[in-house]
Each structure stands twice: as C-alpha cells, then as structure tokens.
Design an enzyme around this catalytic site. Sequence first.
Site, PDB file in Angstrom:
ATOM      1  N   GLU A 208       0.955  -1.126   0.073  1.00  0.00           N
ATOM      2  CA  GLU A 208      -0.113  -0.025  -0.140  1.00  0.00           C
ATOM      3  C   GLU A 208       0.817   1.258   0.100  1.00  0.00           C
ATOM      4  O   GLU A 208       1.950   1.428   0.345  1.00  0.00           O
ATOM      5  CB  GLU A 208      -1.018   0.023   1.186  1.00  0.00           C
ATOM      6  CG  GLU A 208      -1.969  -1.050   0.944  1.00  0.00           C
ATOM      7  CD  GLU A 208      -3.032  -1.016   2.160  1.00  0.00           C
ATOM      8  OE1 GLU A 208      -4.355  -1.481   1.787  1.00  0.00           O
ATOM      9  OE2 GLU A 208      -2.851  -0.616   3.126  1.00  0.00           O
TER      10      GLU A 208
ATOM     11  N   CYS B 264       3.881   8.560   0.520  1.00  0.00           N
ATOM     12  CA  CYS B 264       4.407   7.572   1.266  1.00  0.00           C
ATOM     13  C   CYS B 264       4.730   6.309   0.625  1.00  0.00           C
ATOM     14  O   CYS B 264       3.801   5.411   0.240  1.00  0.00           O
ATOM     15  CB  CYS B 264       3.272   7.108   2.370  1.00  0.00           C
ATOM     16  SG  CYS B 264       4.020   6.105   3.939  1.00  0.00           S
TER      17      CYS B 264
ATOM     18  N   CYS C 203       7.129  -7.079   6.825  1.00  0.00           N
ATOM     19  CA  CYS C 203       8.209  -6.577   7.526  1.00  0.00           C
ATOM     20  C   CYS C 203       8.919  -7.313   8.564  1.00  0.00           C
ATOM     21  O   CYS C 203       7.926  -8.075   9.229  1.00  0.00           O
ATOM     22  CB  CYS C 203       7.787  -5.112   8.223  1.00  0.00           C
ATOM     23  SG  CYS C 203       9.366  -4.141   8.826  1.00  0.00           S
TER      24      CYS C 203
ATOM     25  N   CYS D 273       7.002  -4.661  14.575  1.00  0.00           N
ATOM     26  CA  CYS D 273       6.463  -3.862  15.600  1.00  0.00           C
ATOM     27  C   CYS D 273       4.836  -4.133  16.104  1.00  0.00           C
ATOM     28  O   CYS D 273       4.083  -4.413  15.175  1.00  0.00           O
ATOM     29  CB  CYS D 273       6.503  -2.326  15.217  1.00  0.00           C
ATOM     30  SG  CYS D 273       7.991  -1.786  14.767  1.00  0.00           S
TER      31      CYS D 273
ATOM     32  N   CYS E 104       1.725  -2.247  14.568  1.00  0.00           N
ATOM     33  CA  CYS E 104       1.552  -1.939  13.182  1.00  0.00           C
ATOM     34  C   CYS E 104       1.114  -3.070  12.475  1.00  0.00           C
ATOM     35  O   CYS E 104       1.589  -4.170  12.680  1.00  0.00           O
ATOM     36  CB  CYS E 104       3.063  -1.613  13.010  1.00  0.00           C
ATOM     37  SG  CYS E 104       3.258  -1.605  10.866  1.00  0.00           S
TER      38      CYS E 104
ATOM     39  N   CYS F  81      -0.619   6.396   9.808  1.00  0.00           N
ATOM     40  CA  CYS F  81       0.625   5.726  10.457  1.00  0.00           C
ATOM     41  C   CYS F  81       0.226   4.353  11.246  1.00  0.00           C
ATOM     42  O   CYS F  81      -0.680   4.279  11.872  1.00  0.00           O
ATOM     43  CB  CYS F  81       1.281   6.584  11.702  1.00  0.00           C
ATOM     44  SG  CYS F  81       2.675   6.054  12.122  1.00  0.00           S
TER      45      CYS F  81
HETATM   46  S1  SF4 Z   1       6.373   0.240  12.102  1.00  0.00           S
HETATM   47 FE1  SF4 Z   1       5.505  -1.542  10.801  1.00  0.00          FE
HETATM   48  S2  SF4 Z   1       6.449  -1.382   8.759  1.00  0.00           S
HETATM   49 FE2  SF4 Z   1       7.654   0.253  10.247  1.00  0.00          FE
HETATM   50  S3  SF4 Z   1       9.324  -1.244  10.960  1.00  0.00           S
HETATM   51 FE3  SF4 Z   1       7.626  -1.492  12.568  1.00  0.00          FE
HETATM   52  S4  SF4 Z   1       6.771  -3.118  11.773  1.00  0.00           S
HETATM   53 FE4  SF4 Z   1       7.948  -2.450  10.007  1.00  0.00          FE
END
Ligand code: SF4
Length: 339
Positions: A92, A105, A112, A116, A119, A331
């Site tokens: 996206e 963006c 990923c 995190c 996220c 975000c």
């Molecule tokens: S916020 Fe999401 S996309 Fe960004 S580094 Fe952490 S897990 Fe990866």
Amino acid sequence: MNLLPDLRGLTPVGMAELCVSLGGTPHQARAVSRAVFRDGVESLSELPVAARLRALLAGRCRISTLGIDTRLKSDDGTEKFLYRLQDGETVEGVLIPERARRTLCVSTQVGCRSACRFCVTGMSGFVRSLSAAEMAGQVIAAQKVAGCRVTNIVLMGCGEPLDNFDAVSRFACIAVDPLAFGIPPGRITLSTSGITPEIARMPRELDVRLAVSLNAADDETRSRIMPINRKYPLAKLMQALRAYGETGRRVLIEYVLLAGVNDSASDAEKLAALLQELNCMVNLLLFNPQTDLPYRRPDELSARRFQRVLLDAGFVSVVRDSRGIDIAAACGQLRAATA
Ligand code: SF4
C-alpha cells in the site's frame, strides 16, 4: 521470470551508460530517462528515440509495470493506493496533499521483519523486499492516477527501509535526479525502527533525512512493543544517532503514543533525558486504533501533557495530525496484502 535489467531500476546515469554503449547519444539517453520516469511509459516501443536504438534496448532491458488495484480517498484529501506488483504481491501507499506539497508514502518491502506490535504491516510477517524499480513504480503510478507531481517522499509505507538498504539507496538516487523525479534530498525522509549498522552508513551512502520510530525511552517497554530493540537496544541506537547528529544532520524522532503503555509524564521525562544532547525534533503521534491490535489511543489532553514535558526540556516537539484515518491510511495502518 524476466531477468533483463529493468529501466525503472536504473539511475539516469546508468541509463546514459547503457544508451551510449549501444551507440545512442547523451541527448537520447536523457529522453529515455524522462520517458521512463516522468511520462511513465510502460513499453519499450513507446520510447521517443530512433527505431534502431529502441530495438537494441529491447534486446537488453525491459520496463516493469505496477498497477493500482484500489484507490480510496479520505474526507481530508488523503488517498490510499493498493499497488499490485508483477508477481501478484501487493503493497500500500498513501498520497497526502497539503497546500503546495504532495507527499507520497512509499513502501519498501512486502510485510516487514521488524514486527512492531502496534503496526498491521509488522503483524502480517515478512514476504520479500522490493526492488528500486518497484519503488520508482509506486511514484510513477501515483503521479499518473492523481494527475500531479509528487514533491516529497516519505519511506514510511510497508517495510523497514534499512533492511533493504541497497535498493532503497538506488531508489533515492533515482528520486533526486532531475532527469527522473527531481525531488531534493531534503524532501525525502526515511523512517527506521532502528537498524543501527545501517544508520551508520547513511551519511555516506544514503543522504536523505532520517526519522527514527522510537516509541519508548526504556529497553523493557521498547522491546515489548518493538522486538527489534532486543537486537539493537537503546544504548546502541542512541550511540548511532549521536554519531549521525555529529555530521550536522538533525534526526526526527517519531513517538506513537499508546494509552497506558508509553504515554505517562514519567515516560516523557525519560524520553527528554534520553534525547539530551541529540540534535533532534520530536513528532508525537496518537495511535490509530486497529481492531486486531490490543492498544488504545490516548486522549488529546495526555498527548499535550506529554508534549509539555518535552517543550519545557527545550525540545522542538509537535503533536501530528493523523491523515486518512477513515480509510486506514494513517501511520501503522498500512498492510501488505488485502486483496
Ligand atoms: S512500524 Fe511496521 S512497517 Fe515500520 S518497521 Fe515497524 S513493523 Fe515495519
């Protein structure tokens, strides 16, 4: 799979070398760059050069395409795109209009590895890294569909950009080149979860603005919400950031406030102490609630209290508006694949 070099992944300098090696002129090479990056041609047959050079290029390279499967527009003008890559994977991206600015963006990976906890991309696991051509393809596709030039880029979409350093670095070279997107380095911001060895490489090899998604000022809290902190704990990260700051560059610290996790006055005091002597400014973001994530959004008042501690300690600190919440474009709301 077509393994010929992709013109969207070559810098204009690389394109000039290729064209000249095939008997083309520097003028023709510039025309190829503009056609590929500015006009977004999708076929070698559309290149505005002599038929002979076109035929020679056709035997040695290709142009990848990247389509937009869905396009959602928020009440505040923010647009979210679901891009489809040539192997069928999706990422996206978000286009944020703001006065004369058009900020895109850009995603750098499908999924990923940083994982995190707040996220949705991180919670969907890691699939693969994107090529520089696929990042350039996002800019080309967004510009075409929105009918405007992108003026700023934030590498804050799906993925950890510093976990894909070489492709991101090549994309940055393409983005800044006047024959490609012509966006000055000061208008390109890379956001990382804190891959310290790659932060050390940035001033020499990837000179764009650095943002660090910090989100906690002690190792226990940070490791809980950002597992990458176990590999690169705060002491190492701060050492890398101080070294980066010594090169005269300012670091943007991003801090997503999660109610009851990292948003107390004592968290703010710990953050102020941690950031002392670092050339930085602090962006505070209120968490955007997600049904599948166990965190809550703090109220405005606690965000302002947190900010007040930082301001009183002498930091430049802003509570940022969340754009595109109604279309899940804010975000932490981007995901790798929804199709
Ligand atoms: S916020 Fe999401 S996309 Fe960004 S580094 Fe952490 S897990 Fe990866």
